[in-house]
Scaffold this motif. Structure first.
Motif, PDB file in Angstrom:
ATOM      1  N   VAL B  68      86.678  71.645  65.790  1.00 28.03           N
ATOM      2  CA  VAL B  68      86.467  70.618  64.759  1.00 28.03           C
ATOM      3  C   VAL B  68      84.988  70.237  64.687  1.00 28.03           C
ATOM      4  CG1 VAL B  68      86.940  68.229  64.171  1.00 28.03           C
ATOM      5  CG2 VAL B  68      88.794  69.707  64.837  1.00 28.03           C
ATOM      6  N   ALA B  69      84.390  69.947  65.855  1.00 29.03           N
ATOM      7  CA  ALA B  69      82.984  69.527  65.865  1.00 29.03           C
ATOM      8  C   ALA B  69      82.094  70.629  65.299  1.00 29.03           C
ATOM      9  CB  ALA B  69      82.568  69.179  67.287  1.00 29.03           C
ATOM     10  N   ASP B  70      82.406  71.869  65.649  1.00 27.13           N
ATOM     11  CA  ASP B  70      81.594  72.997  65.208  1.00 27.13           C
ATOM     12  C   ASP B  70      81.695  73.199  63.697  1.00 27.13           C
ATOM     13  OD1 ASP B  70      80.472  75.609  65.142  1.00 27.13           O
ATOM     14  OD2 ASP B  70      82.519  76.336  65.079  1.00 27.13           O
ATOM     15  N   THR B  71      82.906  72.973  63.140  1.00 25.19           N
ATOM     16  CA  THR B  71      83.054  73.099  61.695  1.00 25.19           C
ATOM     17  C   THR B  71      82.242  72.032  60.972  1.00 25.19           C
ATOM     18  OG1 THR B  71      85.276  73.887  62.098  1.00 25.19           O
ATOM     19  CG2 THR B  71      84.757  73.252  59.862  1.00 25.19           C
ATOM     20  N   ILE B  72      82.253  70.812  61.529  1.00 28.55           N
ATOM     21  CA  ILE B  72      81.475  69.746  60.890  1.00 28.55           C
ATOM     22  C   ILE B  72      79.984  70.072  60.952  1.00 28.55           C
ATOM     23  CG2 ILE B  72      80.896  67.311  61.000  1.00 28.55           C
ATOM     24  CD1 ILE B  72      83.595  67.853  59.869  1.00 28.55           C
ATOM     25  N   VAL B  73      79.544  70.644  62.082  1.00 34.23           N
ATOM     26  CA  VAL B  73      78.132  71.047  62.189  1.00 34.23           C
ATOM     27  C   VAL B  73      77.792  72.061  61.104  1.00 34.23           C
ATOM     28  CG1 VAL B  73      76.527  72.350  63.612  1.00 34.23           C
ATOM     29  CG2 VAL B  73      77.845  70.539  64.622  1.00 34.23           C
ATOM     30  N   ALA B  74      78.707  73.024  60.878  1.00 30.38           N
ATOM     31  CA  ALA B  74      78.457  74.032  59.850  1.00 30.38           C
ATOM     32  C   ALA B  74      78.391  73.392  58.462  1.00 30.38           C
ATOM     33  CB  ALA B  74      79.550  75.099  59.896  1.00 30.38           C
ATOM     34  N   VAL B  75      79.312  72.454  58.205  1.00 33.01           N
ATOM     35  CA  VAL B  75      79.342  71.806  56.888  1.00 33.01           C
ATOM     36  C   VAL B  75      78.038  71.054  56.634  1.00 33.01           C
ATOM     37  CG1 VAL B  75      80.427  69.952  55.598  1.00 33.01           C
ATOM     38  CG2 VAL B  75      81.832  71.623  56.741  1.00 33.01           C
ATOM     39  N   ILE B  76      77.625  70.243  57.627  1.00 28.84           N
ATOM     40  CA  ILE B  76      76.394  69.461  57.449  1.00 28.84           C
ATOM     41  C   ILE B  76      75.189  70.398  57.338  1.00 28.84           C
ATOM     42  CG2 ILE B  76      74.877  67.795  58.566  1.00 28.84           C
ATOM     43  CD1 ILE B  76      77.227  66.473  57.494  1.00 28.84           C
ATOM     44  N   GLY B  77      75.187  71.447  58.144  1.00 28.06           N
ATOM     45  CA  GLY B  77      74.066  72.393  58.077  1.00 28.06           C
ATOM     46  C   GLY B  77      73.964  73.041  56.717  1.00 28.06           C
TER      47      GLY B  77
END
Lengths: 180, 101
Positions: B68-77
């Motif tokens: 979950v955290a990694d997906t959010i990082v990708a989205v924000i990036g």
């Protein structure tokens, strides 16, 4: 044997993601890495994470990548890196080798603790984590909205005056059309 | 070779590839792809550790958090990359470092 083959193909896909000339193909290679890893997760005995990896890693993230690339433009990435590639390769290989030296070979411990069902573990023992995830998702949505929001041009008049002026203009246009 | 050691080789390989990509890529979206590969290595490591200690459920619950955290990082990036592209007309990391002031 089939596991080793799976991991080797995964690594080839990961390397291809960086060798790909176009960003779109890089995103698709990344989706391939995700799919193969999901199969490996299943073989490790983690079917729930495999499903999540398959739907989120291979589905959602790929769609997001394709969207971002279509908006930001798929310029060919033939940029030379600042770091000479042998140095970068040596650093990466060194890091991986150090970790391998510390961990390999891995010997499993059988049945250290009684295994509890995943739902119970997730909602009771790691309940705080779930709360944190909800907060992270909320922050992510807010951050994305804030980053992608378009700044609107400020109004020149108050809203009511603006609407009235537009209606006047439209009426005038209609009258001009009716009376050539 | 056991399943655990094969998994660990996968972790090391993905980690090496991800580090190499992070060091050499200059395109902002490629940097995000490198981060994704590193996060996948972390998830695989968690599951291998869970399998090795006989607590795959615990490994899975932590792995879900990481995904979950990694997906959010990708989205924000990616939102950041789109906005950088709109404002500065480039995705080159080195070019962006020159735009000071």
């Amino acid at each position: 044997m089939i596991d080793l083959l799976l991991i080797l193909v995964t690594l080839v896909f990961a390397v291809q993601a960086f060798r790909a000339a176009r960003l779109l193909s890089a995103a698709l290679w990344l989706a391939g890495v995700s799919v193969l890893l999901a199969i490996f997760f299943f073989r490790l005995g983690a079917p729930q994470v495999a499903v999540i990896e398959l739907s989120v890693g291979a589905g959602l993230v790929t769609v997001l990548f394709v969207f971002a690339i279509s908006v930001a433009g798929d310029e060919p990435v033939a940029l030379r890196s600042l770091l000479p590639w042998p140095l970068a390769a040596a650093l990466a290989l060194g890091a991986a080798a150090l970790l391998g030296w510390l961990t390999l070979p891995l010997v499993g411990v059988e049945g250290a603790l009684a295994e509890r069902p995943l739902a119970e573990l997730l909602w009771q023992q790691r309940g705080l984590d779930m709360l944190g995830q909800v907060v992270i998702i909320f922050c992510g949505v807010l951050g994305m909205l804030g980053l992608l929001a378009e700044a609107k041009a400020p109004l020149r008049q108050p809203v009511a005056a603006e609407v009235a002026a537009r209606r006047e203009r439209e009426l005038e246009e209609m009258q001009q059309k009716a009376l050539p | 070779m056991t399943l655990l050691n094969i998994g660990l080789i996968g972790v090391l390989g993905l980690l090496g590839v991800g580090f190499y990509g992070l060091l050499t890529s200059r395109n902002l979206i490629k940097v995000i792809i490198a981060l994704q590969i590193l996060a996948k290595a972390a998830v695989l490591a968690l599951l291998v550790a869970g399998n090795a200690s006989g607590q795959i459920g615990l490994g899975q619950s932590v792995a879900i958090t990481v995904i979950v955290a990694d997906t959010i990082v990708a989205v924000i990036g990616m939102a950041l990359a789109i906005q950088v592209r709109r404002q500065m007309h480039t995705l080159d990391v080195v070019e962006l470092a020159r735009l000071r002031g």
